[in-house]
Each structure stands twice: as structure tokens, then as C-alpha cells.
Design a protein around this motif. Sequence first.
Motif, PDB file in Angstrom:
ATOM      1  N   ARG A  21       0.823  -1.212   0.000  1.00  0.00           N
ATOM      2  CA  ARG A  21       0.000   0.000   0.000  1.00  0.00           C
ATOM      3  C   ARG A  21       0.855   1.259   0.000  1.00  0.00           C
ATOM      4  NH1 ARG A  21      -2.542  -3.044   4.276  1.00  0.00           N
ATOM      5  NH2 ARG A  21      -4.436  -4.067   3.548  1.00  0.00           N
ATOM      6  N   ARG A  22       2.151   1.111   0.246  1.00  0.00           N
ATOM      7  CA  ARG A  22       2.985   2.290   0.445  1.00  0.00           C
ATOM      8  C   ARG A  22       4.073   2.456  -0.611  1.00  0.00           C
ATOM      9  NH1 ARG A  22       4.807   2.053   6.593  1.00  0.00           N
ATOM     10  NH2 ARG A  22       5.699   4.078   6.002  1.00  0.00           N
ATOM     11  N   ILE A  23       4.257   1.466  -1.477  1.00  0.00           N
ATOM     12  CA  ILE A  23       5.202   1.615  -2.589  1.00  0.00           C
ATOM     13  C   ILE A  23       4.408   1.983  -3.831  1.00  0.00           C
ATOM     14  CG2 ILE A  23       6.871   0.470  -4.074  1.00  0.00           C
ATOM     15  CD1 ILE A  23       7.645  -1.315  -1.814  1.00  0.00           C
ATOM     16  N   ASP A  24       4.686   3.130  -4.418  1.00  0.00           N
ATOM     17  CA  ASP A  24       3.941   3.555  -5.603  1.00  0.00           C
ATOM     18  C   ASP A  24       4.778   3.358  -6.857  1.00  0.00           C
ATOM     19  OD1 ASP A  24       5.205   6.374  -6.404  1.00  0.00           O
ATOM     20  OD2 ASP A  24       5.148   6.204  -4.210  1.00  0.00           O
ATOM     21  N   LEU A  25       4.112   3.379  -7.997  1.00  0.00           N
ATOM     22  CA  LEU A  25       4.777   3.099  -9.262  1.00  0.00           C
ATOM     23  C   LEU A  25       5.799   4.171  -9.628  1.00  0.00           C
ATOM     24  CD1 LEU A  25       1.738   1.819 -11.354  1.00  0.00           C
ATOM     25  CD2 LEU A  25       3.457   0.478 -10.124  1.00  0.00           C
ATOM     26  N   THR A  26       5.528   5.421  -9.263  1.00  0.00           N
ATOM     27  CA  THR A  26       6.481   6.492  -9.556  1.00  0.00           C
ATOM     28  C   THR A  26       7.808   6.246  -8.859  1.00  0.00           C
ATOM     29  OG1 THR A  26       4.722   8.118  -9.874  1.00  0.00           O
ATOM     30  CG2 THR A  26       6.924   8.968  -9.369  1.00  0.00           C
ATOM     31  N   THR A  27       7.748   5.820  -7.597  1.00  0.00           N
ATOM     32  CA  THR A  27       8.979   5.531  -6.859  1.00  0.00           C
ATOM     33  C   THR A  27       9.750   4.390  -7.509  1.00  0.00           C
ATOM     34  OG1 THR A  27       8.024   6.314  -4.773  1.00  0.00           O
ATOM     35  CG2 THR A  27       9.884   4.808  -4.623  1.00  0.00           C
ATOM     36  N   LEU A  28       9.055   3.354  -7.941  1.00  0.00           N
ATOM     37  CA  LEU A  28       9.728   2.238  -8.619  1.00  0.00           C
ATOM     38  C   LEU A  28      10.355   2.703  -9.923  1.00  0.00           C
ATOM     39  CD1 LEU A  28       7.290  -0.773  -8.076  1.00  0.00           C
ATOM     40  CD2 LEU A  28       9.373  -0.195  -6.800  1.00  0.00           C
ATOM     41  N   MET A  58      13.835   7.931  -2.447  1.00  0.00           N
ATOM     42  CA  MET A  58      14.721   6.793  -2.234  1.00  0.00           C
ATOM     43  C   MET A  58      14.979   6.580  -0.741  1.00  0.00           C
ATOM     44  SD  MET A  58      15.116   5.501  -5.176  1.00  0.00           S
ATOM     45  CE  MET A  58      13.453   6.177  -5.562  1.00  0.00           C
ATOM     46  N   HIS A  59      15.146   7.688  -0.015  1.00  0.00           N
ATOM     47  CA  HIS A  59      15.330   7.574   1.441  1.00  0.00           C
ATOM     48  C   HIS A  59      14.103   6.936   2.085  1.00  0.00           C
ATOM     49  CE1 HIS A  59      15.006   9.077   5.620  1.00  0.00           C
ATOM     50  NE2 HIS A  59      16.312   8.841   5.644  1.00  0.00           N
ATOM     51  N   SER A  85      18.049  -7.178  -6.035  1.00  0.00           N
ATOM     52  CA  SER A  85      16.806  -7.954  -5.948  1.00  0.00           C
ATOM     53  C   SER A  85      15.594  -7.075  -6.239  1.00  0.00           C
ATOM     54  CB  SER A  85      16.683  -8.572  -4.554  1.00  0.00           C
ATOM     55  OG  SER A  85      15.496  -9.317  -4.434  1.00  0.00           O
ATOM     56  N   LEU A  86      15.566  -5.867  -5.677  1.00  0.00           N
ATOM     57  CA  LEU A  86      14.433  -4.975  -5.915  1.00  0.00           C
ATOM     58  C   LEU A  86      14.355  -4.560  -7.375  1.00  0.00           C
ATOM     59  CD1 LEU A  86      12.045  -3.342  -4.857  1.00  0.00           C
ATOM     60  CD2 LEU A  86      13.646  -1.466  -4.372  1.00  0.00           C
ATOM     61  N   LEU A  87      15.513  -4.371  -8.042  1.00  0.00           N
ATOM     62  CA  LEU A  87      15.504  -3.969  -9.448  1.00  0.00           C
ATOM     63  C   LEU A  87      14.762  -5.002 -10.295  1.00  0.00           C
ATOM     64  CD1 LEU A  87      16.397  -2.126 -11.747  1.00  0.00           C
ATOM     65  CD2 LEU A  87      18.567  -3.381 -11.811  1.00  0.00           C
ATOM     66  N   HIS A  88      15.028  -6.271 -10.056  1.00  0.00           N
ATOM     67  CA  HIS A  88      14.313  -7.326 -10.798  1.00  0.00           C
ATOM     68  C   HIS A  88      12.814  -7.208 -10.569  1.00  0.00           C
ATOM     69  CE1 HIS A  88      13.011 -11.252 -12.195  1.00  0.00           C
ATOM     70  NE2 HIS A  88      12.492 -11.462 -11.007  1.00  0.00           N
ATOM     71  N   HIS A  89      12.396  -7.110  -9.307  1.00  0.00           N
ATOM     72  CA  HIS A  89      10.959  -7.048  -8.999  1.00  0.00           C
ATOM     73  C   HIS A  89      10.323  -5.770  -9.546  1.00  0.00           C
ATOM     74  CE1 HIS A  89      10.986 -10.643  -6.593  1.00  0.00           C
ATOM     75  NE2 HIS A  89      11.955 -10.172  -5.820  1.00  0.00           N
ATOM     76  N   ALA A  90      11.056  -4.665  -9.498  1.00  0.00           N
ATOM     77  CA  ALA A  90      10.503  -3.399  -9.987  1.00  0.00           C
ATOM     78  C   ALA A  90      10.259  -3.464 -11.487  1.00  0.00           C
ATOM     79  CB  ALA A  90      11.457  -2.250  -9.653  1.00  0.00           C
ATOM     80  N   ARG A  91      11.199  -4.043 -12.230  1.00  0.00           N
ATOM     81  CA  ARG A  91      11.024  -4.149 -13.676  1.00  0.00           C
ATOM     82  C   ARG A  91       9.846  -5.054 -14.023  1.00  0.00           C
ATOM     83  NH1 ARG A  91      17.485  -4.421 -15.154  1.00  0.00           N
ATOM     84  NH2 ARG A  91      17.692  -2.202 -15.739  1.00  0.00           N
ATOM     85  N   VAL A  92       9.729  -6.167 -13.331  1.00  0.00           N
ATOM     86  CA  VAL A  92       8.595  -7.071 -13.584  1.00  0.00           C
ATOM     87  C   VAL A  92       7.287  -6.369 -13.267  1.00  0.00           C
ATOM     88  CG1 VAL A  92       7.471  -9.199 -12.840  1.00  0.00           C
ATOM     89  CG2 VAL A  92       9.931  -9.175 -13.267  1.00  0.00           C
TER      90      VAL A  92
END
Length: 318
Positions: A21-28, A58-59, A85-92
Motif C-alpha cells: 500500500r505504500r510503494i507507488d509506481l512512480t517511486t519504482l 529513495m530515502h 533484488s528490488l531492481l528485478h521485482h521493480a522491472r517485472v
Amino acid sequence: MQEKTQISRSASGAPRTDITRRIDLTTLRLFIAICEEGNLTRASQREAIAPSAVSKRMHDLEELLEVALFERHPNGMALTPAGESLLHHARVTLLNVEKIAVDMAEHARGVRGHVRMLANLSSIVEFLPDDLPGFFRSHELVRLDLQERPSADVVRGVEEGVAQIGICSADVSTRGLDRFSYRRDRLVIVVRSDHPLARATDLSFADTLDYDHIGLFATSSIYLRSQYTAQQIGKSIRLRVHVPGFDAVCRMVQAGMGIGLIPDRAFEVLSHGMNLTAIELTDDWADRELVLVARDRAGLSATSQLMLDHLRSLGRPH
């Protein structure tokens, strides 16, 4: 910054469930931009957002996940293992969001289904042109996004969710994917009619190694298998040139550059009027199987299941 290794947990020790609920697409998207640019300032310019706003996002993201995502250096930012690890999940994640947008746009235009498929060169040249029309006669509003890739990349793409269905050589490891028989072909040696081998009725691959070869691209399963066989024999392939496809193999053979190794069905389709001869290869590995792969058949969309079932039925004996 010292990397933290604990994932975010509640007071009871269970993983927190509010992260989604707290990670948005813009941040990714900003996170991916920093990874690709290697620099926060360039990433902020690329995304047209103030560097201070990017830095705060990012902070906040690191605080939320309770891990360090970057190692900060004077000349840029490098990913930590957690960041990789996050880069892989963010791209997917962003890829899946793009797929949602495409699918919804197509529904708005009246397209009632969308199948993404990765396939190796052999299946696209030899079989799919004959196998797909029957499906589309029954499902006129379905759209197929078909991309050609080497067999190993087909497996990787289906694993990563780039496509729902794949077609690849049975020689490659399909790891944990669901796997189904599709079609068979046989490799042949293609020569000009005036070549010294042209009178042979069949050949072992070893018989061809004293002649110049036209090779498919280096990651193709056909080239890798032929290279492995040559190494087992204790010889090397006299490779004149790498080319991207079966048609290019035939054209180079026609031009007298060497001999080529392609599937028999591809030769039938591509060689008309070229004054070429196909010689049967006697090696066991020349008899090949193509297979269909899916990450989880039960989890496929209804349209993708229809496509998979249609292609599977064509590979079964009648």
C-alpha cells in the motif's frame, strides 16, 4: 550506510503486509532510472523530477523496506544485493502494469484477448505459419504478440513473465516450467549442387568438418549443438560467417561461402529456385523435438490456455 538485512516486520515478528500500500509506481520508476543512469541527478533529469524529491523518495523507500538499496559514492550510486533484488521485482512490476494498459486498450477497441508468445526461429519458420491460421479462424478477435528468441532466452522470458507461452528446442533445460510436446524436425546439411558433398545421400556431422560452414547466430541451439559435437570429435568447425537466420544460411551457401546446417522443413520453405541440395544428417541429435512451455498452465489467461491447447493438439498423433 550499513545495509540492514531484516525485512519489515510487525511487533509479532510476522512480515508486514502494508508495504504494497505504500510503494507507488512512480517511486519504482525513479528507482529503475537511478539504477540505469548510475547517478541520481541524471535520473532526476531523465524523469523531470527535482533531485531533492528523488532523493527523498529513495530515502523513504529504504526506510520502508529497512534495507540499504544503494552504496553512495562521490561519482555515483551502486546497487547493494538488496537493490539488485528490488531492481528485478521493480522491472517485472512495471512490465505487468504496462501489460494491463495494453490489454485494457485492446478491450476498448474490441479485441477480446491477447496472447504473448516467445518462439525459437525453427518454430516460426517451419510450423507456426501453418498452425496459427486455424486458431484465428475460430478466435478472430484475439491478438498474438509473437517474438523470436533463441531457445534458452525463450525459457528465461517465460520464467520472468515476459510471455505466457514459449516454443523452444527440447535440448535446452526448461527447469520448472510446464512442458508439452509440440513438433519434430530433422537437421540437414545444405550444399550447392556443384559442391563435393552434393552426391552424398546422407552424412554424419563429422563428414562435414573438412569444409567451410555457414553458422547460425552463436546462441542458437543448432549452432551450440554442432559446436559441441565437433569438440567431442576433437575438431573445430571451419566457420566462415555467422548469420541471423535460415534464409541467410541458404543465400550464403548459394553464394559459395560454405555449407550450412538447418531443419529440413526450413529448407523446403526457403530453398526454391536456389539450386541447393539438402543431405540428411545421420547423427541422432539431428532428429529434434520442439516443445511448448508455460510457467503455470493453470494460471494462464483463458485466451492463452486456448492457444496452448490448440498448439498441443497439433503435436499429438491423430
